[in-house]
Design a protein around this motif. Structure first.
Motif, PDB file in Angstrom:
ATOM      1  N   GLU A   1     -94.772 -73.981 -21.240  1.00  0.00           N
ATOM      2  CA  GLU A   1     -95.958 -73.985 -22.099  1.00  0.00           C
ATOM      3  C   GLU A   1     -97.187 -74.491 -21.347  1.00  0.00           C
ATOM      4  N   LEU A   2     -97.013 -75.531 -20.532  1.00  0.00           N
ATOM      5  CA  LEU A   2     -98.133 -76.119 -19.788  1.00  0.00           C
ATOM      6  C   LEU A   2     -98.638 -75.206 -18.682  1.00  0.00           C
ATOM      7  N   PHE A   3     -97.706 -74.638 -17.920  1.00  0.00           N
ATOM      8  CA  PHE A   3     -98.079 -73.983 -16.670  1.00  0.00           C
ATOM      9  C   PHE A   3     -97.806 -72.481 -16.626  1.00  0.00           C
ATOM     10  N   GLY A   4     -96.978 -71.962 -17.531  1.00  0.00           N
ATOM     11  CA  GLY A   4     -96.581 -70.564 -17.421  1.00  0.00           C
ATOM     12  C   GLY A   4     -95.694 -70.330 -16.216  1.00  0.00           C
ATOM     13  N   ILE A   5     -94.806 -71.295 -15.913  1.00  0.00           N
ATOM     14  CA  ILE A   5     -93.989 -71.189 -14.710  1.00  0.00           C
ATOM     15  C   ILE A   5     -93.002 -70.032 -14.798  1.00  0.00           C
ATOM     16  N   THR A   6     -92.662 -69.483 -13.635  1.00  0.00           N
ATOM     17  CA  THR A   6     -91.657 -68.429 -13.539  1.00  0.00           C
ATOM     18  C   THR A   6     -90.361 -68.947 -12.930  1.00  0.00           C
ATOM     19  N   ARG A   7     -90.377 -70.210 -12.463  1.00  0.00           N
ATOM     20  CA  ARG A   7     -89.175 -70.805 -11.875  1.00  0.00           C
ATOM     21  C   ARG A   7     -89.182 -72.311 -12.097  1.00  0.00           C
ATOM     22  N   PHE A   8     -88.013 -72.844 -12.449  1.00  0.00           N
ATOM     23  CA  PHE A   8     -87.838 -74.291 -12.513  1.00  0.00           C
ATOM     24  C   PHE A   8     -86.620 -74.666 -11.687  1.00  0.00           C
ATOM     25  N   LEU A   9     -86.820 -75.594 -10.732  1.00  0.00           N
ATOM     26  CA  LEU A   9     -85.724 -76.119  -9.933  1.00  0.00           C
ATOM     27  C   LEU A   9     -85.534 -77.591 -10.254  1.00  0.00           C
ATOM     28  N   GLY A  10     -84.349 -77.940 -10.709  1.00  0.00           N
ATOM     29  CA  GLY A  10     -84.029 -79.330 -10.970  1.00  0.00           C
ATOM     30  C   GLY A  10     -83.444 -79.962  -9.717  1.00  0.00           C
ATOM     31  N   HIS A  11     -84.174 -80.916  -9.140  1.00  0.00           N
ATOM     32  CA  HIS A  11     -83.701 -81.602  -7.937  1.00  0.00           C
ATOM     33  C   HIS A  11     -82.691 -82.650  -8.373  1.00  0.00           C
ATOM     34  N   MET A  12     -81.397 -82.405  -8.062  1.00  0.00           N
ATOM     35  CA  MET A  12     -80.349 -83.058  -8.820  1.00  0.00           C
ATOM     36  C   MET A  12     -79.487 -84.084  -8.080  1.00  0.00           C
ATOM     37  N   ASP A  13     -79.764 -84.422  -6.844  1.00  0.00           N
ATOM     38  CA  ASP A  13     -78.846 -85.358  -6.179  1.00  0.00           C
ATOM     39  C   ASP A  13     -79.543 -86.618  -5.682  1.00  0.00           C
ATOM     40  N   VAL A  14     -80.657 -87.002  -6.291  1.00  0.00           N
ATOM     41  CA  VAL A  14     -81.377 -88.199  -5.859  1.00  0.00           C
ATOM     42  C   VAL A  14     -80.486 -89.426  -6.007  1.00  0.00           C
ATOM     43  N   GLY A  15     -80.301 -90.162  -4.926  1.00  0.00           N
ATOM     44  CA  GLY A  15     -79.483 -91.372  -4.984  1.00  0.00           C
ATOM     45  C   GLY A  15     -77.993 -91.134  -4.886  1.00  0.00           C
ATOM     46  N   ASP A  16     -77.595 -89.878  -4.662  1.00  0.00           N
ATOM     47  CA  ASP A  16     -76.188 -89.557  -4.416  1.00  0.00           C
ATOM     48  C   ASP A  16     -75.252 -89.971  -5.553  1.00  0.00           C
ATOM     49  N   PRO A  17     -75.458 -89.417  -6.765  1.00  0.00           N
ATOM     50  CA  PRO A  17     -74.473 -89.667  -7.831  1.00  0.00           C
ATOM     51  C   PRO A  17     -73.114 -89.099  -7.427  1.00  0.00           C
ATOM     52  N   SER A  18     -72.076 -89.524  -8.096  1.00  0.00           N
ATOM     53  CA  SER A  18     -70.726 -89.096  -7.721  1.00  0.00           C
ATOM     54  C   SER A  18     -70.578 -87.582  -7.820  1.00  0.00           C
ATOM     55  N   HIS A  19     -69.665 -87.056  -7.018  1.00  0.00           N
ATOM     56  CA  HIS A  19     -69.400 -85.617  -7.031  1.00  0.00           C
ATOM     57  C   HIS A  19     -68.984 -85.159  -8.428  1.00  0.00           C
ATOM     58  N   GLU A  20     -68.178 -85.963  -9.103  1.00  0.00           N
ATOM     59  CA  GLU A  20     -67.740 -85.622 -10.455  1.00  0.00           C
ATOM     60  C   GLU A  20     -68.932 -85.508 -11.408  1.00  0.00           C
ATOM     61  N   ASP A  21     -69.846 -86.476 -11.335  1.00  0.00           N
ATOM     62  CA  ASP A  21     -71.016 -86.440 -12.210  1.00  0.00           C
ATOM     63  C   ASP A  21     -71.937 -85.280 -11.852  1.00  0.00           C
ATOM     64  N   MET A  22     -72.041 -84.958 -10.563  1.00  0.00           N
ATOM     65  CA  MET A  22     -72.866 -83.826 -10.139  1.00  0.00           C
ATOM     66  C   MET A  22     -72.298 -82.512 -10.679  1.00  0.00           C
ATOM     67  N   MET A  23     -70.994 -82.342 -10.582  1.00  0.00           N
ATOM     68  CA  MET A  23     -70.372 -81.111 -11.065  1.00  0.00           C
ATOM     69  C   MET A  23     -70.576 -80.969 -12.573  1.00  0.00           C
ATOM     70  N   LYS A  24     -70.444 -82.066 -13.302  1.00  0.00           N
ATOM     71  CA  LYS A  24     -70.664 -82.016 -14.745  1.00  0.00           C
ATOM     72  C   LYS A  24     -72.126 -81.698 -15.062  1.00  0.00           C
ATOM     73  N   SER A  25     -73.047 -82.282 -14.297  1.00  0.00           N
ATOM     74  CA  SER A  25     -74.474 -82.038 -14.501  1.00  0.00           C
ATOM     75  C   SER A  25     -74.810 -80.572 -14.277  1.00  0.00           C
ATOM     76  N   ILE A  26     -74.281 -79.998 -13.212  1.00  0.00           N
ATOM     77  CA  ILE A  26     -74.524 -78.582 -12.912  1.00  0.00           C
ATOM     78  C   ILE A  26     -73.930 -77.697 -14.004  1.00  0.00           C
ATOM     79  N   GLU A  27     -72.732 -78.060 -14.473  1.00  0.00           N
ATOM     80  CA  GLU A  27     -72.077 -77.265 -15.518  1.00  0.00           C
ATOM     81  C   GLU A  27     -72.893 -77.265 -16.810  1.00  0.00           C
TER      82      GLU A  27
END
Length: 348
Positions: free
Chosen positions: A302-328
């Motif tokens: 709504e703000l920008f009319g973006i055509t792509r959003f990338l969620g930068h998801m591993d800041v601080g190295d959360p556990s692999h299990e939590d990363m997989m759940k987050s991606i899912e």
């Protein structure tokens, strides 16, 4: 709107030894995470380049080539390639090779780099910071558009009738995005050249970037480019869990990495108040449950009319299990909800 995930390969540190955890294990985890991102239907996966002990990825193109062999549909991009300290011929060749391996899924996002470790590492002078990027971008675009290259600059030897191979699948042309952190001159450069823009919004309030994005749109049109080809993306820190205890506990990971980076930049220690403010609807952190993150992504559209959003998801190295759940959750709950909302908005 394309939805995807970006990573730098953050490494957590052992409190007792002060050493980062195994880069080998982290890289193997990243490949599993990219494979899952493809399987849950996300559109893009990006990896950034760093040359520090707290990041595992120094060669995104190598990791992306490995990912190409275990994925089918997801686009594979750098986020970013520090072009100022790179060799444009090799950058093109590496990503063209990735493009051939992945059947046309390679992209490049280039930037000047907010970290400067690569400059002394590769023998570049920081006083040439701006000129290096200008010249090398000009050369990369010349290579992208021409198999036989004739080019001359001031900081690199000229190319005279040099053939650059292999060529990417789309008549030799790779999608090249300009990644910016909020500098008007960088935005103007992207608009003038008619290149896609991706803005890193990792602090403050996203609406503060609205004038910058509008400036890009105006200059893009002013320079005669077809508005139907305009692409604008946002890359912001993200982490998803439908368990409040997980997202609340993620503060420890997030603050530890922000403090490591901030120590060299004179930042005050990162606080829980900052974390909570960033997670609010008008904040820059896309950290929360599926509903909260979906709402914020739609707000960015709504703000920008973006055509792509990338969620930068591993800041601080959360556990692999939590990363997989987050991606899912991102792929199975957020992406369908965003797509459905936008389809209704646009009558699709």
């Amino acid at each position: 709107m394309e939805l995807g995930i970006g990573m730098f390969g953050d490494l957590s540190f052992d409190a007792a030894t002060g050493k980062p955890r195994s880069a080998k294990l982290k890289l193997q985890e990243i490949l599993e995470q990219i494979k899952l991102a493809d399987e849950v239907g996300l559109d893009v996966f990006g990896l950034g380049e760093h040359h520090r002990p707290d990041y595992a990825v120094s060669s995104p193109e190598i990791m992306l080539a490995a990912a190409a062999s275990i994925t089918k549909n997801i686009k594979l991009t750098s986020t970013v390639t520090v072009l100022s300290s790179a060799e444009p011929v090799k950058v093109y060749q590496d990503f063209a090779t990735l493009d051939l391996i992945s059947n046309g899924r390679a992209e490049i996002a280039v930037g000047r780099g907010s970290f400067i470790e690569s400059f002394p590492l590769y023998g570049y002078n920081l006083k040439d910071y701006d000129q290096l990027f200008e010249e090398k971008l000009d050369l990369l675009l010349a290579i992208n558009n021409n198999e036989v290259v004739n080019w001359r600059g001031q900081l690199r030897a000229p190319l005279i009738n040099q053939t650059v191979l292999p060529r990417a699948t789309n008549d030799g042309r790779l999608p090249i995005w300009i990644a910016v952190g909020g500098t008007p001159a960088s935005v103007l450069r992207a608009a003038r050249l008619g290149l896609p823009l991706i803005v890193a919004i990792i602090g403050g309030m996203p609406e503060q970037f609205q004038p910058l994005v509008e400036f890009y749109k105006q200059e893009y049109i002013k320079n005669g480019h077809d508005v139907s080809n305009m692409q604008i993306g946002i890359h912001s820190h993200s982490f998803v869990s439908n368990e409040m205890a997980v997202t609340d506990g993620y503060f420890k990971n997030y603050a530890s990495q922000m403090d490591r980076v901030g120590a060299s930049r004179g930042w005050a220690p990162y606080t829980k108040m900052q974390y909570n403010a960033g997670r609010a609807k008008d904040g820059a952190l896309f950290i929360g449950n599926a509903s909260e993150v979906t709402e914020k992504i739609l707000y960015m559209h709504e703000l920008f009319g973006i055509t792509r959003f990338l969620g930068h998801m591993d800041v601080g190295d959360p556990s692999h299990e939590d990363m997989m759940k987050s991606i899912e959750v991102f792929g199975k709950e957020i992406a369908p909800a965003v797509r459905k909302a936008l389809a209704v908005t646009w009558g699709g």
